[in-house]
Design a protein around this motif. Structure first.
Motif, short mmCIF file in Angstrom:
data_model
loop_
_atom_site.label_atom_id
_atom_site.label_comp_id
_atom_site.label_asym_id
_atom_site.label_seq_id
_atom_site.Cartn_x
_atom_site.Cartn_y
_atom_site.Cartn_z
N THR A 113 6.55 -14.25 4.86
CA THR A 113 6.85 -14.39 6.29
C THR A 113 6.84 -15.84 6.74
O THR A 113 7.54 -16.20 7.69
N SER A 114 6.05 -16.68 6.06
CA SER A 114 6.08 -18.11 6.38
C SER A 114 7.43 -18.72 6.00
O SER A 114 7.99 -19.53 6.75
N ARG A 117 10.05 -17.52 8.57
CA ARG A 117 9.56 -17.59 9.94
C ARG A 117 10.69 -17.75 10.96
O ARG A 117 10.64 -17.16 12.04
N LEU A 120 12.21 -14.37 11.89
CA LEU A 120 11.33 -13.31 12.34
C LEU A 120 10.87 -13.57 13.76
O LEU A 120 10.81 -14.72 14.22
N TRP A 125 5.52 -12.21 13.05
CA TRP A 125 4.96 -13.27 12.21
C TRP A 125 3.46 -13.44 12.45
O TRP A 125 2.67 -13.54 11.50
N VAL A 128 1.41 -10.46 10.95
CA VAL A 128 1.22 -10.54 9.50
C VAL A 128 0.19 -11.62 9.16
O VAL A 128 -0.66 -11.43 8.28
N HIS A 129 0.24 -12.74 9.86
CA HIS A 129 -0.67 -13.83 9.54
C HIS A 129 -2.11 -13.54 9.95
O HIS A 129 -3.05 -14.09 9.38
#
Length: 224
Positions: A113-114, A117, A120, A125, A128-129
């Protein structure tokens, strides 16, 4: 370390990289908890904190990968490569290795996801983080219960110290958030108090002005 030979080298490498990975993940988590809302640490500018967090995270990922590779390659126990990613597929220490797989899956999700990013939404984002905070206690339990070496001696004290530091950091962060919340509520209440009287005064003045205009209108029509 005199017991290291060709048959035990991978075993020692797996344990060593696992311990280092846990320490690095602890440092990454502590850094994330202790930074301010502006992304700063005392004495460090924001870009330095961001760079430190990124570099520690990358090094931690490298050691996690080395830990997985050496554990799978070690012939002392049978750990298939799929067990590193898919939970409950290892014939050896199934439950505790499954926790390691869950922790690794969360790390992979954070990394992916990074990289994506820009494509998204911020809510996805961020969601998830936030799972990265769940990854640490899962990895800690995996480290403690999958390796007997981590349950006594210096390694146990090291793992225990890591847990204490994380608990203290979480407590500090929650206390800081609790201090900030009443302050934000006071500002909101002050703004509301300033806004509503002004609105009421404006409404009364407008009503009075309309009443005066309606009162003067008949006088104008009766004059010759």
């Amino acid at each position: 370390m005199s017991g290291i030979n060709s048959s035990t080298a991978l075993w020692y490498a797996s344990r060593a990289t696992g311990v280092v990975a846990l320490l690095l993940l602890t440092a990454v988590l502590l850094l994330g908890l202790l930074v301010t809302r502006q992304g700063r640490l005392p004495g460090l500018p924001r870009f330095a904190v961001t760079g430190l967090h990124r570099n520690l995270s990358l090094i931690a990922v490298v050691f996690v990968a080395l830990h997985v590779v050496t554990a799978v390659a070690d012939s002392y126990v049978n750990i298939p490569l799929t067990a590193a990613i898919v939970p409950l597929t290892s014939p050896y220490e199934r439950l505790w290795l499954s926790l390691g797989a869950v922790s690794l899956d969360i790390m992979i999700a954070v990394i992916v996801t990074s990289l994506l990013r820009r494509h998204l939404g911020r809510r996805l984002w961020r969601g998830v983080h936030l799972l990265a905070y769940v990854s640490w206690p899962v990895a800690w339990l995996h480290s403690i219960f999958s390796s007997p070496d981590m349950r006594h001696g210096a390694l146990f004290l090291l793992a225990l110290a890591s847990a204490v530091l994380v608990v203290v950091a979480v407590g500090w962060r929650l206390a800081a958030a609790a201090r900030d919340l009443p302050r934000a509520e006071r500002v909101g209440h002050l703004m509301a108090t300033m806004h509503h009287p002004m609105s009421a005064m404006h409404h009364r003045a407008e009503t009075q002005h309309r009443a005066e205009m309606q009162h003067r209108a008949p006088e104008r029509t009766t004059r010759p």
